[in-house]
Design a protein around this motif. Sequence first.
Motif, PDB file in Angstrom:
ATOM      1  N   ILE A 182       0.858  -1.205   0.000  1.00 42.87           N
ATOM      2  CA  ILE A 182       0.000   0.000   0.000  1.00 42.87           C
ATOM      3  C   ILE A 182       0.887   1.245   0.000  1.00 42.87           C
ATOM      4  CG2 ILE A 182      -1.824   1.254   1.208  1.00 42.87           C
ATOM      5  CD1 ILE A 182      -2.594  -1.338   2.528  1.00 42.87           C
ATOM      6  N   LYS A 183       0.932   1.894  -1.169  1.00 43.75           N
ATOM      7  CA  LYS A 183       1.765   3.097  -1.293  1.00 43.75           C
ATOM      8  C   LYS A 183       0.912   4.353  -1.529  1.00 43.75           C
ATOM      9  CE  LYS A 183       5.621   0.604  -1.511  1.00 43.75           C
ATOM     10  NZ  LYS A 183       6.600   0.625  -0.409  1.00 43.75           N
ATOM     11  N   THR A 184      -0.224   4.120  -2.154  1.00 42.38           N
ATOM     12  CA  THR A 184      -1.050   5.286  -2.552  1.00 42.38           C
ATOM     13  C   THR A 184      -2.487   5.159  -2.037  1.00 42.38           C
ATOM     14  OG1 THR A 184      -1.838   4.309  -4.610  1.00 42.38           O
ATOM     15  CG2 THR A 184       0.278   5.455  -4.699  1.00 42.38           C
ATOM     16  N   THR A 185      -3.209   6.250  -2.158  1.00 46.37           N
ATOM     17  CA  THR A 185      -4.622   6.239  -1.745  1.00 46.37           C
ATOM     18  C   THR A 185      -5.431   5.294  -2.648  1.00 46.37           C
ATOM     19  OG1 THR A 185      -4.937   8.198  -3.124  1.00 46.37           O
ATOM     20  CG2 THR A 185      -4.696   8.574  -0.762  1.00 46.37           C
ATOM     21  N   ARG A 186      -4.988   5.130  -3.887  1.00 44.67           N
ATOM     22  CA  ARG A 186      -5.666   4.183  -4.792  1.00 44.67           C
ATOM     23  C   ARG A 186      -5.476   2.762  -4.268  1.00 44.67           C
ATOM     24  NH1 ARG A 186      -9.824   2.670  -7.097  1.00 44.67           N
ATOM     25  NH2 ARG A 186      -9.548   1.239  -8.847  1.00 44.67           N
ATOM     26  N   ASP A 187      -4.275   2.472  -3.757  1.00 46.17           N
ATOM     27  CA  ASP A 187      -4.006   1.150  -3.167  1.00 46.17           C
ATOM     28  C   ASP A 187      -4.940   0.923  -1.975  1.00 46.17           C
ATOM     29  OD1 ASP A 187      -1.964   0.804  -4.991  1.00 46.17           O
ATOM     30  OD2 ASP A 187      -0.402   1.552  -3.615  1.00 46.17           O
ATOM     31  N   ARG A 227      -0.252  14.650  -0.157  1.00 47.80           N
ATOM     32  CA  ARG A 227      -0.815  14.956  -1.484  1.00 47.80           C
ATOM     33  C   ARG A 227       0.294  15.514  -2.397  1.00 47.80           C
ATOM     34  NH1 ARG A 227      -5.490  17.178   1.329  1.00 47.80           N
ATOM     35  NH2 ARG A 227      -7.164  15.650   1.184  1.00 47.80           N
ATOM     36  N   LEU A 228       0.467  14.859  -3.508  1.00 49.02           N
ATOM     37  CA  LEU A 228       1.499  15.286  -4.470  1.00 49.02           C
ATOM     38  C   LEU A 228       0.867  15.455  -5.851  1.00 49.02           C
ATOM     39  CD1 LEU A 228       4.362  12.751  -3.581  1.00 49.02           C
ATOM     40  CD2 LEU A 228       4.156  15.117  -2.781  1.00 49.02           C
ATOM     41  N   THR A 229       1.302  16.496  -6.563  1.00 49.85           N
ATOM     42  CA  THR A 229       0.919  16.632  -7.975  1.00 49.85           C
ATOM     43  C   THR A 229       2.203  16.532  -8.786  1.00 49.85           C
ATOM     44  OG1 THR A 229      -0.880  18.106  -7.354  1.00 49.85           O
ATOM     45  CG2 THR A 229      -0.257  18.080  -9.666  1.00 49.85           C
ATOM     46  N   LEU A 230       2.210  15.590  -9.723  1.00 46.84           N
ATOM     47  CA  LEU A 230       3.408  15.369 -10.538  1.00 46.84           C
ATOM     48  C   LEU A 230       3.159  15.824 -11.974  1.00 46.84           C
ATOM     49  CD1 LEU A 230       4.308  11.716  -9.378  1.00 46.84           C
ATOM     50  CD2 LEU A 230       4.952  13.882  -8.312  1.00 46.84           C
ATOM     51  N   ILE A 233       7.135   3.867  -5.852  1.00 39.62           N
ATOM     52  CA  ILE A 233       7.854   3.201  -4.750  1.00 39.62           C
ATOM     53  C   ILE A 233       8.999   4.088  -4.250  1.00 39.62           C
ATOM     54  CG2 ILE A 233       9.356   1.219  -4.208  1.00 39.62           C
ATOM     55  CD1 ILE A 233       7.500  -0.424  -6.139  1.00 39.62           C
ATOM     56  N   ASP A 234       9.729   4.718  -5.185  1.00 37.88           N
ATOM     57  CA  ASP A 234      10.831   5.615  -4.783  1.00 37.88           C
ATOM     58  C   ASP A 234      10.321   6.777  -3.926  1.00 37.88           C
ATOM     59  OD1 ASP A 234      12.663   4.100  -6.099  1.00 37.88           O
ATOM     60  OD2 ASP A 234      12.881   5.444  -7.833  1.00 37.88           O
ATOM     61  N   ILE A 235       9.218   7.343  -4.386  1.00 43.08           N
ATOM     62  CA  ILE A 235       8.658   8.489  -3.638  1.00 43.08           C
ATOM     63  C   ILE A 235       8.179   8.026  -2.257  1.00 43.08           C
ATOM     64  CG2 ILE A 235       6.843  10.253  -3.588  1.00 43.08           C
ATOM     65  CD1 ILE A 235       6.772  10.093  -6.686  1.00 43.08           C
ATOM     66  N   SER A 236       7.469   6.899  -2.256  1.00 41.39           N
ATOM     67  CA  SER A 236       6.935   6.376  -0.999  1.00 41.39           C
ATOM     68  C   SER A 236       8.062   6.058  -0.012  1.00 41.39           C
ATOM     69  CB  SER A 236       6.097   5.118  -1.287  1.00 41.39           C
ATOM     70  OG  SER A 236       5.638   4.555  -0.085  1.00 41.39           O
ATOM     71  N   SER A 267      12.825  17.702  -5.536  1.00 40.08           N
ATOM     72  CA  SER A 267      11.759  18.618  -5.095  1.00 40.08           C
ATOM     73  C   SER A 267      11.329  18.284  -3.674  1.00 40.08           C
ATOM     74  CB  SER A 267      10.550  18.520  -6.027  1.00 40.08           C
ATOM     75  OG  SER A 267      10.907  18.881  -7.332  1.00 40.08           O
ATOM     76  N   LEU A 268      11.219  16.980  -3.376  1.00 39.40           N
ATOM     77  CA  LEU A 268      10.850  16.571  -2.016  1.00 39.40           C
ATOM     78  C   LEU A 268      11.925  17.017  -1.020  1.00 39.40           C
ATOM     79  CD1 LEU A 268       9.465  12.993  -2.784  1.00 39.40           C
ATOM     80  CD2 LEU A 268       8.151  14.917  -1.863  1.00 39.40           C
ATOM     81  N   GLU A 269      13.165  16.898  -1.429  1.00 37.73           N
ATOM     82  CA  GLU A 269      14.272  17.346  -0.562  1.00 37.73           C
ATOM     83  C   GLU A 269      14.171  18.858  -0.323  1.00 37.73           C
ATOM     84  OE1 GLU A 269      16.410  15.726   1.083  1.00 37.73           O
ATOM     85  OE2 GLU A 269      16.513  13.723   0.190  1.00 37.73           O
ATOM     86  N   GLU A 270      13.845  19.552  -1.393  1.00 36.23           N
ATOM     87  CA  GLU A 270      13.708  21.014  -1.299  1.00 36.23           C
ATOM     88  C   GLU A 270      12.583  21.373  -0.321  1.00 36.23           C
ATOM     89  OE1 GLU A 270      15.228  24.707  -2.512  1.00 36.23           O
ATOM     90  OE2 GLU A 270      15.925  22.679  -2.962  1.00 36.23           O
ATOM     91  N   ALA A 271      11.462  20.660  -0.437  1.00 36.26           N
ATOM     92  CA  ALA A 271      10.317  20.910   0.461  1.00 36.26           C
ATOM     93  C   ALA A 271      10.711  20.619   1.907  1.00 36.26           C
ATOM     94  CB  ALA A 271       9.150  20.039   0.042  1.00 36.26           C
ATOM     95  N   ARG A 272      11.485  19.567   2.087  1.00 30.18           N
ATOM     96  CA  ARG A 272      11.927  19.219   3.453  1.00 30.18           C
ATOM     97  C   ARG A 272      12.801  20.341   4.031  1.00 30.18           C
ATOM     98  NH1 ARG A 272      15.893  15.304   5.946  1.00 30.18           N
ATOM     99  NH2 ARG A 272      16.920  15.241   3.924  1.00 30.18           N
ATOM    100  N   LYS A 273      13.681  20.884   3.160  1.00 35.26           N
ATOM    101  CA  LYS A 273      14.552  21.998   3.611  1.00 35.26           C
ATOM    102  C   LYS A 273      13.690  23.203   4.025  1.00 35.26           C
ATOM    103  CE  LYS A 273      18.566  20.963   0.733  1.00 35.26           C
ATOM    104  NZ  LYS A 273      19.219  21.315  -0.540  1.00 35.26           N
ATOM    105  N   HIS A 274      12.582  23.362   3.356  1.00 37.98           N
ATOM    106  CA  HIS A 274      11.683  24.492   3.688  1.00 37.98           C
ATOM    107  C   HIS A 274      10.752  24.150   4.852  1.00 37.98           C
ATOM    108  CE1 HIS A 274      12.145  26.112  -0.688  1.00 37.98           C
ATOM    109  NE2 HIS A 274      13.130  26.543   0.106  1.00 37.98           N
TER     110      HIS A 274
END
Lengths: 156, 236
Positions: free
Chosen positions: A9-14, A81-84, A94-97, B225-232
């Motif tokens: 389970i990584k996302t809200t869809r999962d 919440r992320l917008t890509l 998986i990397d982001i999670s 970008s996530l690293e940048e957000a963490r720094k902020h």
Amino acid sequence: MHTNMLDYIKTTRDVELLVEELDLVEDQMYKVTDKDLYDLLGKKLRSWVADIIVNGIVDRGSETEFIKELRDEVKKLPELRLTLAIDPSRDIIIDISDWARKNIDPLIILDISVDNSLVAGLTVDYKGEYGDYSIGEAINSIFEKRKDEFSSLLLS
Amino acid sequence: MSSAQMLYIPIFLLLAVVVVFLTVVFDYIRLTRKYIKINDQESRAKEPFAKEASEITLKARRDAEKILSEAQISANQIVQNAKKFSDDEKKMVVSELNSLAQANVANFSKMVDETRSESVKILQNTSIELKGASEQAIKTVNLETTRQIADFQAKLAGQIDEFSKALLSLVSVEQKKVEDEIDKYKEIKLSQLNERILAVSRQISKEAVGKSISIEDQREFIINSLEEARKHKLFG
């Protein structure tokens, strides 16, 4: 929380898919025999979900309570919440999670949406805090800062 | 006194009466002739003045008509130049100017008529002995009438000039207003055009950059970008 469950389970869809499966089990629980239920678990559910439910029922001793508790738990998982700029592959998710669970919260779930105008990077919305770290925003910022310069070039 | 002396006295008295009578008769004839002569001279004196007065009146009327005509032409030219006015406004302006000129001409004509009438009256009361003075009066009347014509012309010209200036000023203000509005409109349209061009340029830039970024680069951008957000401190 079943720690191995978070591997899936990584996302809200999962989470939504898992909840749908739990609802199905709960619905059938009163309609079929135990044997038929296990057949259903094997045929209609993903294998890791079926394993978790079987193990959980065995540990808890009550199918009903286990299903309810599990559903409540996954629904309460914290969301990021992320917008890509792109529709991410499972590898990227998986990397982001992994990064988020390591740096923000080990139980965190990603709520991902896509906006091509971001070009690259992402926007973040977490517990009411918002940040735009996209290349699109960087380009907007460049154009905004140099607006007069561009305008004078257009008029010359 | 003797009888002969008594006889000569009535004869002498009769002769004296006759002499006196003849003297009176001769004086009457002389005076009559003089009266006739005076009358002739007076008529002759009146004739040129009446002609002169008539000519002055005629000239004044011609001048007034000329001024009125010029005023109308000026008004038409001004109105022709004032393209910003509507037809109704133009008609109103022409009408106003015509009324103004006509009112002045009417006053002027009345004034000339009064002057003429006054002058004739003065002359009628003038005896032949004052012929010299009458001639002077004619000259004075001539001068006065000429002066009044000049005054009237100057006054009317001044009014037309003033009116023209006011009208042109009004036209200038309207033109300035229209020019300002055009400039403002142009500025807005140029600004909108700039915005549009900049928006298109921005979009093209984004698309060009987006196409040049690989999936691996995208992954790297996301993590950075996530690293940048963490720094902020966005994640607390």
